[in-house]
Scaffold this active site. Structure first.
Site, PDB file in Angstrom:
ATOM      1  CG  HIS A 111      -2.148  -1.327   1.105  1.00  0.00           C
ATOM      2  ND1 HIS A 111      -2.847  -1.250   2.249  1.00  0.00           N
ATOM      3  CD2 HIS A 111      -2.392  -1.735   0.054  1.00  0.00           C
ATOM      4  CE1 HIS A 111      -3.741  -2.392   2.000  1.00  0.00           C
ATOM      5  NE2 HIS A 111      -3.636  -2.545   0.716  1.00  0.00           N
ATOM      6  CB  CYS A 119      -2.023  -1.752 -16.373  1.00  0.00           C
ATOM      7  SG  CYS A 119      -2.538  -3.654 -16.152  1.00  0.00           S
ATOM      8  NE  ARG A 159      -5.787  -0.284  -9.506  1.00  0.00           N
ATOM      9  CZ  ARG A 159      -5.121   0.885  -9.487  1.00  0.00           C
ATOM     10  NH1 ARG A 159      -5.688   2.160  -9.669  1.00  0.00           N
ATOM     11  NH2 ARG A 159      -3.881   0.853  -9.713  1.00  0.00           N
TER      12      ARG A 159
END
Length: 560
Positions: free
Chosen positions: A184, A480, A284
């Protein structure tokens, strides 16, 4: 002066004083007796609810990917199973703060044992524990320091709630002891444009106020550098940024070989940062589904997609269908008791259990695309076999979507890329998952972070296999994953045969400039060097040496 070394996950060079993350709350060694069982249970449940509400409020104010992560963390705090287990321990005589700590430790252990994406949620649980315990004990909430001036943030690791509240006007760079290339911290630092180094042993020992020179490109943090060293490094960085900013227009090598430079997006709130991109290489769609009791309806989906399509009129938007499962559980689509969700029913596989989810999503994407002037492509995540690729393509085309592709995130799909491409129109490589599955390495563990380095020659081999299959078929092959935003690695990816790169918008400028300084033949030479290297560190070192001082024209300080 000494240098700490880790993994550079977000490029750039900055200098500033260190500020260490506020410490988590510590429980007293001797637990107090529970005198009012009912009041104790009520206090624990109130704290759980307040923390859940606070995290959800922050999610509403943040932009993806932070917003999605915070929403998922809020759902953990609101989980009735957590509240029930805490109440059971309190009734057995455990004080509220200790009960919360014990239960979350149990859950975290289960998450770590599951491995894969679920293990990544263990850090989120630890942050939940700290916030709930601090509230129950009346202690200051752990989180970001506030020294009153811009600083380099030092932490053992960063929780989603911390990264979501980072102010880039105050935080100059991030250095953590834990984390990996796909953590993250890495993803959010890149989205904010902040230099970041993770898996940096010894960082926590740096005292507050100590001057640091952080290089997020090569993964170093120089402690107490000489003023002359700081000036030299910052001058080079200023030259690099200025040179990069002068390169405009579509992505292409110096001899005109085209490479589409696209942006990764999560919601319409990210649109302003992506205006310089040639399109969206990864949209997304999970933001519509997370933290809900039931799936969004057709009209809601169509409106959300239409807003993004309208912003990219005349440009390509590649929509990834729902990537549920593993770290993105859905109450209405995924099984909570899968023993290893990273290897279970996730991505396209969820349509086996809930085919109506995929059918309605494809219909909504098609309806939005028909009214938009964007060039809408659609692709499925976690495709493993040529049969899956062909079946998805048939399903999408039946909904009126003419250009259909799949994600290459599983080594089996890369090895059979010719057959996969025979059944669809394009493929896009998700390097984060492809590395995790290729090296059997949990992306959350610092101990194996080097295996997830996108410079690993074996990973580059899988990318090359896929790109060459695309060349033979005359079909596009994109990247990606986070690898696409590394300006030096972008040269290698293009040399391997990749036709488009999709990345965090903040990295577009550097990648565009890097390509503009090299021919396609030079990129291919760099790709050969990287694949021939014995390991990731050597691959990067060899490519960097030749790219900056190679046979084709001397130093390349303009974009380094």
């Amino acid at each position: 002066m000494h240098t700490l070394t880790g993994i550079g996950v977000s490029p750039g060079i900055v200098a500033g004083p260190a500020a260490v993350m506020n410490a988590p709350p510590v429980l007293p060694a001797r637990p107090p007796a529970v005198t009012d069982e009912h009041a104790a249970v009520e206090a624990a449940h109130t704290a759980l609810g307040e923390v859940a509400a606070e995290l959800l409020e922050r999610a509403g104010q943040a932009i993806p990917p932070a917003a999605d992560i915070l929403a998922a963390q809020s759902a953990m705090a609101a989980d009735p199973v957590l509240a029930q287990r805490v109440a059971e321990l309190i009734k057995a005589g455990r004080p509220p703060a200790y009960a919360v700590s014990d239960v979350i430790a149990e859950f975290a252990e289960q998450f770590q044992a599951a491995g894969g994406y679920l293990a990544e949620r263990a850090a989120d649980l630890e942050d939940l524990r700290n916030r709930i315990v601090a509230r129950l004990l009346g202690l200051p909430m752990p989180g970001l320091p506030d020294p009153g001036h811009p600083y380099v943030l030092i932490a053992d690791d960063l929780a989603p709630a911390d990264t979501a509240t980072i102010d880039p006007r105050q935080v100059l760079a991030i250095v953590t002891e834990r984390g990996g290339p796909t953590s993250h911290t890495a993803i959010l630092a890149k989205s904010l444009g902040l230099p970041a180094v993770v898996a940096c042993t010894g960082a926590i020992a740096v005292a507050d106020g100590t001057q640091l020179l952080v290089n997020g490109t090569i993964g170093t943090a120089v402690v107490a550098p000489a003023p002359s060293q700081v000036r030299s490094a910052l001058d080079r960085e200023a030259v690099r940024r200025a040179a990069a900013a002068r390169v405009t227009g579509p992505g292409r090598t110096s001899d005109g070989h085209p490479v589409k430079l696209m942006a990764n997006l999560g919601t319409a709130r990210e649109l302003p940062a992506a205006t310089a991109a040639e399109g969206v290489g990864l949209l997304r769609t999970e933001f519509l589904y997370l933290d809900r009791a039931e799936a969004p309806g057709f009209d809601e989906q169509r409106a959300a997609y239409a807003e993004i399509f309208d912003a990219f009129a005349g440009r390509r938007v590649v929509v990834r269908t729902l990537d549920a499962g593993a770290d993105k559980p859905l109450r209405f689509a995924t099984q909570p008791d899968e023993p290893n969700p990273a290897l279970g029913v996730r991505g396209l596989r969820t349509s086996l259990r809930s085919p109506e989810l995929l059918d309605e999503q494809l219909a909504a994407i098609s309806a939005a695309a028909q009214r938009a002037r964007a060039e809408v492509w659609v692709m499925a995540p976690m495709v493993s076999t040529p049969g899956e690729a062909a079946a998805f393509a048939q399903r999408a085309r039946a909904q009126g979507l003419p250009t259909v592709g799949v994600m290459i995130e599983v080594p089996a799909a890369a090895l059979r890329a010719d057959a996969v491409l025979a059944g669809c129109d394009f493929v896009s490589l998700g390097t984060n998952d492809l590395a995790q599955y290729a090296f059997a390495a949990d992306r959350t563990l610092s101990d194996v972070a080097d295996l997830l380095d996108p410079w690993q020659p074996a990973l580059l081999d899988l990318i090359h296999l896929t790109a060459q299959a695309g060349h033979r078929a005359g079909k596009p092959v994109g990247v990606c994953g986070e690898a696409a935003g590394d300006a030096l690695l972008a040269l290698v990816l293009v040399g391997l045969g990749v036709t488009s790169l999709s990345m965090a918008p903040a990295t577009l400028v550097d990648v565009r400039a890097a390509l503009a300084h090299h021919t396609i033949a030079e990129c291919r030479h760099l790709a050969d060097l990287a694949r021939a290297a014995p390991d990731a560190a050597a691959a990067r070192s060899h490519v960097e040496a030749v790219a900056h001082t190679g046979r084709w024209g001397g130093a390349r300080d303009g974009w380094r």
